[in-house]
Scaffold this active site. Sequence first.
Site, PDB file in Angstrom:
ATOM      1  N   ASP A 132       7.270   5.535   1.874  1.00 44.01           N
ATOM      2  CA  ASP A 132       7.613   4.449   0.956  1.00 44.01           C
ATOM      3  C   ASP A 132       7.582   4.941  -0.495  1.00 44.01           C
ATOM      4  O   ASP A 132       7.853   6.112  -0.746  1.00 44.01           O
ATOM      5  CB  ASP A 132       6.640   3.279   1.179  1.00 44.01           C
ATOM      6  CG  ASP A 132       7.304   1.929   1.010  1.00 44.01           C
ATOM      7  OD1 ASP A 132       7.651   1.594  -0.135  1.00 44.01           O
ATOM      8  OD2 ASP A 132       7.479   1.213   2.008  1.00 44.01           O
ATOM      9  N   HIS A 178       5.752  -1.559  -3.715  1.00 43.40           N
ATOM     10  CA  HIS A 178       6.155  -1.835  -2.331  1.00 43.40           C
ATOM     11  C   HIS A 178       5.319  -1.036  -1.336  1.00 43.40           C
ATOM     12  O   HIS A 178       4.836  -1.576  -0.330  1.00 43.40           O
ATOM     13  CB  HIS A 178       7.638  -1.511  -2.172  1.00 43.40           C
ATOM     14  CG  HIS A 178       8.222  -1.862  -0.850  1.00 43.40           C
ATOM     15  ND1 HIS A 178       8.253  -0.971   0.208  1.00 43.40           N
ATOM     16  CD2 HIS A 178       8.826  -2.988  -0.403  1.00 43.40           C
ATOM     17  CE1 HIS A 178       8.845  -1.545   1.240  1.00 43.40           C
ATOM     18  NE2 HIS A 178       9.203  -2.770   0.905  1.00 43.40           N
ATOM     19  N   SER A 229      10.046  -5.783   5.473  1.00 37.15           N
ATOM     20  CA  SER A 229       9.122  -4.733   5.018  1.00 37.15           C
ATOM     21  C   SER A 229       7.680  -5.081   5.327  1.00 37.15           C
ATOM     22  O   SER A 229       6.855  -4.199   5.563  1.00 37.15           O
ATOM     23  CB  SER A 229       9.246  -4.532   3.504  1.00 37.15           C
ATOM     24  OG  SER A 229      10.277  -3.667   3.172  1.00 37.15           O
TER      25      SER A 229
END
EC number: 3.4.21.-
Length: 406
Positions: free
Chosen positions: A161, A192, A351
Amino acid sequence: MRLFQSTCVLVGTVLPLFTAFPISSPREIEIIPDKYIITFKKGIDQAAIEAHTAWVSSVQARNTARGFTTAETPGLERMFSIHNFNAYSGSFDRETIEEIRSHPNVESVEPDSMAYVTELIEQRNATYGPRRISHREIPTGDNSYWYDSKAGEGSFVYIMDTGINKAHVDFEGRAIPGVNLHDVAFDDTHGHGSHCAGIAGSKTYGVAKKATIVDVKVFTRGGGAWSLLMGGLDWSVKNITGEDRQAKSAVSISISGPTNQAMNNAVKAAVEAGVTVVVASGNDGRDAGRNSPGSAPESITVGSINSRRGMDTRSSFSNYGSSVAIHAPGEGIISTYKGSRDATANMSGTSMAAPHVAGLIAYLQSIHDLPDPAAARRKLLELATSDKIQDVRGSANKLAYNGSGK
Protein backbone atom coordinates in the site's frame (compact mmCIF):
# COMPACT_ATOMS: atom_id res chain seq x y z
CA MET A 1 -10.12 -22.52 22.42
CA ARG A 2 -10.10 -19.56 24.81
CA LEU A 3 -12.30 -16.69 23.62
CA PHE A 4 -11.44 -13.08 24.38
CA GLN A 5 -13.93 -10.24 24.29
CA SER A 6 -13.03 -6.81 22.95
CA THR A 7 -15.40 -3.88 23.10
CA CYS A 8 -14.39 -1.10 20.72
CA VAL A 9 -14.20 2.36 22.25
CA LEU A 10 -14.68 4.95 19.55
CA VAL A 11 -12.27 7.86 19.57
CA GLY A 12 -12.59 11.16 17.79
CA THR A 13 -12.00 10.93 14.08
CA VAL A 14 -10.18 13.49 12.00
CA LEU A 15 -12.45 13.39 8.98
CA PRO A 16 -15.61 15.22 7.88
CA LEU A 17 -19.17 13.91 7.92
CA PHE A 18 -20.55 12.35 4.76
CA THR A 19 -23.95 10.75 4.38
CA ALA A 20 -23.88 9.00 1.00
CA PHE A 21 -21.80 6.38 -0.75
CA PRO A 22 -21.73 7.21 -4.47
CA ILE A 23 -20.24 4.67 -6.84
CA SER A 24 -16.83 5.69 -8.15
CA SER A 25 -16.79 6.40 -11.85
CA PRO A 26 -15.27 3.33 -13.51
CA ARG A 27 -11.71 4.15 -14.50
CA GLU A 28 -10.56 3.73 -18.04
CA ILE A 29 -7.07 2.37 -18.65
CA GLU A 30 -4.63 5.21 -17.93
CA ILE A 31 -1.51 4.28 -19.88
CA ILE A 32 1.84 5.66 -18.72
CA PRO A 33 3.62 6.95 -21.85
CA ASP A 34 6.54 4.83 -23.09
CA LYS A 35 6.42 2.45 -20.09
CA TYR A 36 5.88 -1.28 -20.66
CA ILE A 37 5.67 -4.61 -18.84
CA ILE A 38 7.30 -7.48 -20.74
CA THR A 39 6.49 -11.07 -19.77
CA PHE A 40 8.78 -13.97 -20.67
CA LYS A 41 7.48 -17.27 -21.97
CA LYS A 42 7.01 -20.02 -19.39
CA GLY A 43 9.99 -22.28 -18.83
CA ILE A 44 12.70 -19.73 -19.59
CA ASP A 45 15.88 -20.29 -17.58
CA GLN A 46 18.05 -17.73 -15.83
CA ALA A 47 20.78 -17.85 -18.48
CA ALA A 48 18.26 -16.98 -21.18
CA ILE A 49 16.87 -14.14 -19.07
CA GLU A 50 20.34 -12.70 -18.56
CA ALA A 51 21.11 -13.03 -22.26
CA HIS A 52 17.85 -11.30 -23.12
CA THR A 53 18.41 -8.36 -20.78
CA ALA A 54 21.94 -7.91 -22.15
CA TRP A 55 20.44 -7.91 -25.65
CA VAL A 56 17.85 -5.30 -24.59
CA SER A 57 20.65 -3.07 -23.29
CA SER A 58 22.49 -3.38 -26.60
CA VAL A 59 19.36 -2.54 -28.60
CA GLN A 60 18.71 0.43 -26.33
CA ALA A 61 22.31 1.64 -26.76
CA ARG A 62 22.07 1.32 -30.54
CA ASN A 63 18.82 3.26 -30.67
CA THR A 64 20.24 5.90 -28.34
CA ALA A 65 23.10 6.42 -30.78
CA ARG A 66 20.54 6.80 -33.57
CA GLY A 67 18.68 9.43 -31.58
CA PHE A 68 15.54 7.36 -30.99
CA THR A 69 15.93 7.15 -27.20
CA THR A 70 15.37 10.17 -24.96
CA ALA A 71 15.73 10.90 -21.25
CA GLU A 72 12.12 9.75 -20.88
CA THR A 73 12.96 6.27 -22.22
CA PRO A 74 16.02 5.14 -20.24
CA GLY A 75 15.44 1.42 -20.72
CA LEU A 76 15.03 -1.54 -18.37
CA GLU A 77 14.02 -0.53 -14.84
CA ARG A 78 12.72 -3.47 -12.80
CA MET A 79 12.90 -7.29 -12.93
CA PHE A 80 10.23 -9.68 -11.58
CA SER A 81 10.64 -13.35 -10.73
CA ILE A 82 7.71 -14.92 -8.86
CA HIS A 83 7.75 -18.73 -8.93
CA ASN A 84 7.43 -19.52 -12.67
CA PHE A 85 6.46 -15.98 -13.67
CA ASN A 86 9.33 -13.89 -15.08
CA ALA A 87 8.97 -10.39 -16.43
CA TYR A 88 10.51 -6.93 -16.47
CA SER A 89 9.39 -3.34 -16.88
CA GLY A 90 10.98 -0.26 -18.30
CA SER A 91 10.72 2.82 -20.49
CA PHE A 92 11.45 2.18 -24.15
CA ASP A 93 11.22 4.05 -27.44
CA ARG A 94 8.99 2.70 -30.19
CA GLU A 95 11.78 1.05 -32.17
CA THR A 96 13.20 -0.75 -29.13
CA ILE A 97 9.83 -2.03 -27.91
CA GLU A 98 8.98 -3.40 -31.37
CA GLU A 99 12.23 -5.38 -31.38
CA ILE A 100 11.47 -6.66 -27.88
CA ARG A 101 7.97 -7.66 -28.98
CA SER A 102 9.46 -9.81 -31.75
CA HIS A 103 11.98 -11.60 -29.52
CA PRO A 104 11.35 -15.38 -29.38
CA ASN A 105 11.51 -15.52 -25.56
CA VAL A 106 8.84 -12.83 -25.07
CA GLU A 107 5.28 -13.94 -24.33
CA SER A 108 3.65 -10.52 -24.18
CA VAL A 109 4.25 -6.78 -24.09
CA GLU A 110 1.71 -4.61 -22.25
CA PRO A 111 1.70 -0.87 -21.65
CA ASP A 112 2.30 -0.09 -17.99
CA SER A 113 -0.73 1.74 -16.60
CA MET A 114 -2.16 3.12 -13.39
CA ALA A 115 -3.76 1.31 -10.46
CA TYR A 116 -5.40 3.02 -7.50
CA VAL A 117 -6.10 2.46 -3.84
CA THR A 118 -9.75 1.61 -3.34
CA GLU A 119 -11.04 3.72 -0.47
CA LEU A 120 -14.21 5.50 -1.47
CA ILE A 121 -15.38 8.04 1.04
CA GLU A 122 -14.99 8.92 4.71
CA GLN A 123 -17.91 8.86 7.15
CA ARG A 124 -18.51 9.24 10.88
CA ASN A 125 -20.31 6.03 11.75
CA ALA A 126 -19.57 3.52 14.48
CA THR A 127 -17.08 0.89 13.39
CA TYR A 128 -18.49 -2.60 13.34
CA GLY A 129 -16.06 -4.68 11.25
CA PRO A 130 -14.44 -7.04 13.78
CA ARG A 131 -17.71 -7.18 15.73
CA ARG A 132 -19.65 -8.29 12.65
CA ILE A 133 -17.24 -11.04 11.62
CA SER A 134 -17.37 -12.64 15.09
CA HIS A 135 -21.17 -13.06 14.98
CA ARG A 136 -23.31 -15.23 12.70
CA GLU A 137 -26.17 -12.72 12.89
CA ILE A 138 -26.03 -8.94 12.98
CA PRO A 139 -25.21 -8.17 16.64
CA THR A 140 -27.92 -5.99 18.17
CA GLY A 141 -27.27 -6.17 21.90
CA ASP A 142 -23.65 -7.36 21.86
CA ASN A 143 -21.12 -4.66 20.95
CA SER A 144 -18.15 -6.95 21.51
CA TYR A 145 -15.65 -8.60 19.19
CA TRP A 146 -15.14 -12.22 20.30
CA TYR A 147 -11.86 -13.84 19.33
CA ASP A 148 -9.46 -16.64 20.19
CA SER A 149 -6.62 -15.66 22.51
CA LYS A 150 -4.00 -16.62 19.90
CA ALA A 151 -5.27 -13.69 17.82
CA GLY A 152 -2.85 -14.15 14.93
CA GLU A 153 0.26 -14.58 17.07
CA GLY A 154 3.13 -15.88 14.93
CA SER A 155 1.38 -14.91 11.69
CA PHE A 156 2.27 -12.12 9.24
CA VAL A 157 0.15 -9.79 7.11
CA TYR A 158 1.99 -8.05 4.26
CA ILE A 159 0.25 -4.73 3.53
CA MET A 160 1.05 -3.63 -0.03
CA ASP A 161 0.00 0.00 0.00
CA THR A 162 1.07 3.61 0.67
CA GLY A 163 3.15 2.71 3.72
CA ILE A 164 2.26 2.33 7.39
CA ASN A 165 2.47 4.67 10.37
CA LYS A 166 4.57 2.08 12.15
CA ALA A 167 5.04 4.29 15.24
CA HIS A 168 1.31 4.25 15.98
CA VAL A 169 0.69 3.04 19.54
CA ASP A 170 -2.02 0.64 18.39
CA PHE A 171 0.53 -1.49 16.52
CA GLU A 172 2.48 -2.11 19.75
CA GLY A 173 5.73 -2.42 17.81
CA ARG A 174 4.32 -5.21 15.61
CA ALA A 175 4.35 -3.12 12.40
CA ILE A 176 7.76 -3.64 10.81
CA PRO A 177 9.50 -2.33 7.68
CA GLY A 178 9.48 -4.63 4.67
CA VAL A 179 10.43 -2.83 1.47
CA ASN A 180 10.11 0.74 0.23
CA LEU A 181 10.07 1.04 -3.57
CA HIS A 182 10.57 4.82 -3.47
CA ASP A 183 13.39 7.18 -2.55
CA VAL A 184 11.28 8.84 0.15
CA ALA A 185 10.79 8.35 3.87
CA PHE A 186 9.60 4.87 4.82
CA ASP A 187 6.37 6.19 6.31
CA ASP A 188 2.78 6.82 5.23
CA THR A 189 2.00 10.36 4.10
CA HIS A 190 -1.27 9.33 2.42
CA GLY A 191 -3.06 7.40 5.19
CA HIS A 192 -4.62 4.57 3.19
CA GLY A 193 -1.95 2.00 4.06
CA SER A 194 -2.05 2.81 7.78
CA HIS A 195 -5.82 2.43 7.81
CA CYS A 196 -5.71 -0.95 6.06
CA ALA A 197 -2.92 -2.16 8.34
CA GLY A 198 -4.94 -1.24 11.42
CA ILE A 199 -7.93 -3.24 10.20
CA ALA A 200 -5.76 -6.29 9.68
CA GLY A 201 -3.87 -6.24 12.94
CA SER A 202 -3.99 -3.24 15.29
CA LYS A 203 -4.76 -3.73 18.99
CA THR A 204 -8.03 -1.78 19.06
CA TYR A 205 -9.40 -2.02 15.52
CA GLY A 206 -7.76 -5.14 14.13
CA VAL A 207 -8.87 -8.69 13.43
CA ALA A 208 -5.52 -10.40 14.14
CA LYS A 209 -4.47 -8.42 17.20
CA LYS A 210 -1.15 -10.20 17.73
CA ALA A 211 -0.01 -10.64 14.12
CA THR A 212 3.10 -8.98 12.70
CA ILE A 213 2.26 -6.36 10.07
CA VAL A 214 4.84 -5.99 7.29
CA ASP A 215 5.03 -2.64 5.47
CA VAL A 216 5.39 -3.06 1.69
CA LYS A 217 5.35 0.52 0.42
CA VAL A 218 4.47 0.45 -3.29
CA PHE A 219 2.74 3.84 -3.67
CA THR A 220 3.37 7.29 -2.21
CA ARG A 221 -0.09 8.60 -3.08
CA GLY A 222 -3.46 7.22 -4.13
CA GLY A 223 -2.23 5.60 -7.31
CA GLY A 224 0.80 4.31 -9.17
CA ALA A 225 2.08 2.00 -11.88
CA TRP A 226 1.24 -1.69 -12.05
CA SER A 227 4.98 -2.33 -12.26
CA LEU A 228 5.38 -0.90 -8.74
CA LEU A 229 2.68 -3.21 -7.43
CA MET A 230 4.34 -6.16 -9.14
CA GLY A 231 7.64 -5.15 -7.55
CA GLY A 232 6.02 -5.21 -4.12
CA LEU A 233 4.51 -8.63 -4.74
CA ASP A 234 7.83 -9.95 -6.05
CA TRP A 235 9.57 -8.83 -2.83
CA SER A 236 6.79 -10.18 -0.61
CA VAL A 237 6.82 -13.64 -2.18
CA LYS A 238 10.61 -13.86 -1.93
CA ASN A 239 10.50 -12.76 1.72
CA ILE A 240 7.70 -15.17 2.66
CA THR A 241 9.24 -18.17 0.90
CA GLY A 242 12.76 -17.27 2.03
CA GLU A 243 11.61 -17.20 5.67
CA ASP A 244 9.43 -20.32 5.19
CA ARG A 245 6.31 -18.38 6.20
CA GLN A 246 3.87 -19.70 3.60
CA ALA A 247 1.64 -21.30 6.26
CA LYS A 248 1.71 -18.18 8.45
CA SER A 249 1.31 -15.28 6.02
CA ALA A 250 -1.19 -13.42 3.87
CA VAL A 251 -0.61 -10.60 1.40
CA SER A 252 -3.26 -7.85 1.45
CA ILE A 253 -3.75 -5.68 -1.67
CA SER A 254 -6.35 -2.90 -1.43
CA ILE A 255 -5.50 -1.58 -4.89
CA SER A 256 -7.43 -1.97 -8.13
CA GLY A 257 -7.48 -0.87 -11.74
CA PRO A 258 -8.61 -1.97 -15.20
CA THR A 259 -7.58 -5.52 -16.07
CA ASN A 260 -3.84 -6.04 -16.42
CA GLN A 261 -2.88 -9.58 -17.42
CA ALA A 262 0.72 -9.31 -16.22
CA MET A 263 -0.51 -8.37 -12.74
CA ASN A 264 -2.97 -11.26 -12.73
CA ASN A 265 -0.21 -13.63 -13.84
CA ALA A 266 1.99 -12.37 -11.00
CA VAL A 267 -0.77 -13.13 -8.48
CA LYS A 268 -1.22 -16.59 -9.99
CA ALA A 269 2.50 -17.28 -9.63
CA ALA A 270 2.51 -16.02 -6.03
CA VAL A 271 -0.28 -18.41 -5.07
CA GLU A 272 1.46 -21.27 -6.89
CA ALA A 273 4.54 -20.45 -4.78
CA GLY A 274 2.44 -21.03 -1.66
CA VAL A 275 1.49 -17.45 -0.79
CA THR A 276 -2.11 -16.49 0.05
CA VAL A 277 -3.13 -13.26 -1.70
CA VAL A 278 -6.20 -11.25 -0.64
CA VAL A 279 -7.39 -8.38 -2.84
CA ALA A 280 -10.14 -5.75 -2.92
CA SER A 281 -12.80 -6.21 -5.59
CA GLY A 282 -12.84 -2.49 -6.47
CA ASN A 283 -15.28 0.38 -6.01
CA ASP A 284 -16.73 0.80 -9.51
CA GLY A 285 -20.07 -0.91 -8.87
CA ARG A 286 -19.42 -3.23 -11.81
CA ASP A 287 -18.28 -6.77 -12.54
CA ALA A 288 -15.01 -7.40 -10.69
CA GLY A 289 -13.86 -9.45 -13.68
CA ARG A 290 -13.06 -6.14 -15.38
CA ASN A 291 -10.48 -5.19 -12.73
CA SER A 292 -7.08 -6.43 -11.64
CA PRO A 293 -5.97 -8.04 -9.47
CA GLY A 294 -9.54 -8.88 -8.45
CA SER A 295 -10.11 -10.85 -11.65
CA ALA A 296 -7.17 -13.18 -10.95
CA PRO A 297 -8.88 -16.53 -10.18
CA GLU A 298 -6.18 -17.48 -7.68
CA SER A 299 -6.70 -14.40 -5.48
CA ILE A 300 -9.23 -14.21 -2.66
CA THR A 301 -11.27 -11.29 -3.95
CA VAL A 302 -13.28 -9.45 -1.30
CA GLY A 303 -16.44 -7.38 -1.70
CA SER A 304 -17.84 -4.88 0.79
CA ILE A 305 -21.07 -4.97 2.82
CA ASN A 306 -22.93 -2.70 5.19
CA SER A 307 -25.31 -3.84 7.94
CA ARG A 308 -27.75 -0.95 7.98
CA ARG A 309 -31.49 -1.42 8.52
CA GLY A 310 -30.94 -4.76 10.24
CA MET A 311 -29.65 -6.62 7.19
CA ASP A 312 -26.32 -7.30 5.48
CA THR A 313 -26.27 -5.72 2.02
CA ARG A 314 -23.60 -5.45 -0.65
CA SER A 315 -22.27 -1.89 -0.66
CA SER A 316 -23.54 -0.02 -3.70
CA PHE A 317 -19.97 0.78 -4.76
CA SER A 318 -18.63 -2.76 -4.33
CA ASN A 319 -17.70 -4.64 -7.48
CA TYR A 320 -19.49 -7.96 -7.84
CA GLY A 321 -19.71 -11.13 -9.91
CA SER A 322 -18.16 -14.57 -10.03
CA SER A 323 -14.66 -13.26 -9.21
CA VAL A 324 -15.80 -12.22 -5.71
CA ALA A 325 -15.19 -15.08 -3.25
CA ILE A 326 -16.30 -13.49 0.03
CA HIS A 327 -17.52 -10.24 1.61
CA ALA A 328 -16.55 -8.29 4.72
CA PRO A 329 -17.56 -5.00 6.33
CA GLY A 330 -16.39 -2.01 4.31
CA GLU A 331 -18.46 1.02 5.32
CA GLY A 332 -17.83 3.35 8.24
CA ILE A 333 -14.67 1.56 9.37
CA ILE A 334 -12.58 3.29 12.03
CA SER A 335 -8.89 2.38 12.08
CA THR A 336 -5.38 3.73 12.55
CA TYR A 337 -4.20 6.61 10.36
CA LYS A 338 -1.21 8.77 9.45
CA GLY A 339 0.20 11.81 11.18
CA SER A 340 0.56 10.95 14.86
CA ARG A 341 0.98 8.04 17.25
CA ASP A 342 -2.75 7.92 17.98
CA ALA A 343 -4.40 9.20 14.78
CA THR A 344 -7.60 7.52 13.61
CA ALA A 345 -9.85 7.89 10.59
CA ASN A 346 -13.21 6.57 9.46
CA MET A 347 -13.18 5.29 5.87
CA SER A 348 -15.22 3.17 3.50
CA GLY A 349 -14.48 1.05 0.44
CA THR A 350 -13.50 -2.43 -0.63
CA SER A 351 -10.05 -1.34 0.58
CA MET A 352 -11.42 -1.71 4.10
CA ALA A 353 -13.12 -5.05 3.41
CA ALA A 354 -9.98 -6.79 2.08
CA PRO A 355 -7.77 -6.38 5.20
CA HIS A 356 -10.58 -7.77 7.36
CA VAL A 357 -10.16 -10.99 5.38
CA ALA A 358 -6.34 -10.85 5.26
CA GLY A 359 -6.32 -10.37 9.03
CA LEU A 360 -8.84 -13.18 9.42
CA ILE A 361 -6.59 -15.55 7.47
CA ALA A 362 -3.64 -14.66 9.72
CA TYR A 363 -5.92 -15.21 12.73
CA LEU A 364 -7.02 -18.63 11.42
CA GLN A 365 -3.41 -19.58 10.59
CA SER A 366 -2.52 -19.09 14.25
CA ILE A 367 -5.26 -21.52 15.33
CA HIS A 368 -5.40 -24.14 12.57
CA ASP A 369 -2.90 -26.04 10.44
CA LEU A 370 -3.30 -24.26 7.08
CA PRO A 371 -0.16 -25.17 5.14
CA ASP A 372 -0.97 -23.53 1.80
CA PRO A 373 -3.32 -21.06 0.06
CA ALA A 374 -5.80 -23.81 -0.83
CA ALA A 375 -6.16 -24.80 2.83
CA ALA A 376 -6.48 -21.17 3.94
CA ARG A 377 -9.14 -20.48 1.33
CA ARG A 378 -11.01 -23.67 2.20
CA LYS A 379 -11.12 -22.86 5.94
CA LEU A 380 -12.13 -19.25 5.26
CA LEU A 381 -15.07 -20.27 3.06
CA GLU A 382 -16.01 -23.22 5.26
CA LEU A 383 -16.45 -20.89 8.26
CA ALA A 384 -18.10 -18.06 6.30
CA THR A 385 -21.75 -17.25 6.94
CA SER A 386 -23.77 -18.16 3.84
CA ASP A 387 -26.83 -16.63 2.19
CA LYS A 388 -27.23 -13.59 4.46
CA ILE A 389 -26.20 -10.82 2.05
CA GLN A 390 -28.69 -8.90 -0.07
CA ASP A 391 -27.99 -7.93 -3.70
CA VAL A 392 -24.80 -9.96 -4.30
CA ARG A 393 -25.28 -9.84 -8.10
CA GLY A 394 -23.58 -13.12 -8.90
CA SER A 395 -20.92 -12.92 -6.18
CA ALA A 396 -20.48 -15.72 -3.67
CA ASN A 397 -23.02 -15.09 -0.91
CA LYS A 398 -20.39 -15.51 1.79
CA LEU A 399 -19.69 -13.24 4.76
CA ALA A 400 -16.39 -13.53 6.64
CA TYR A 401 -16.71 -15.17 10.08
CA ASN A 402 -14.01 -16.07 12.60
CA GLY A 403 -15.65 -19.17 14.07
CA SER A 404 -16.16 -17.72 17.55
CA GLY A 405 -19.40 -19.61 18.08
CA LYS A 406 -21.33 -16.38 18.66
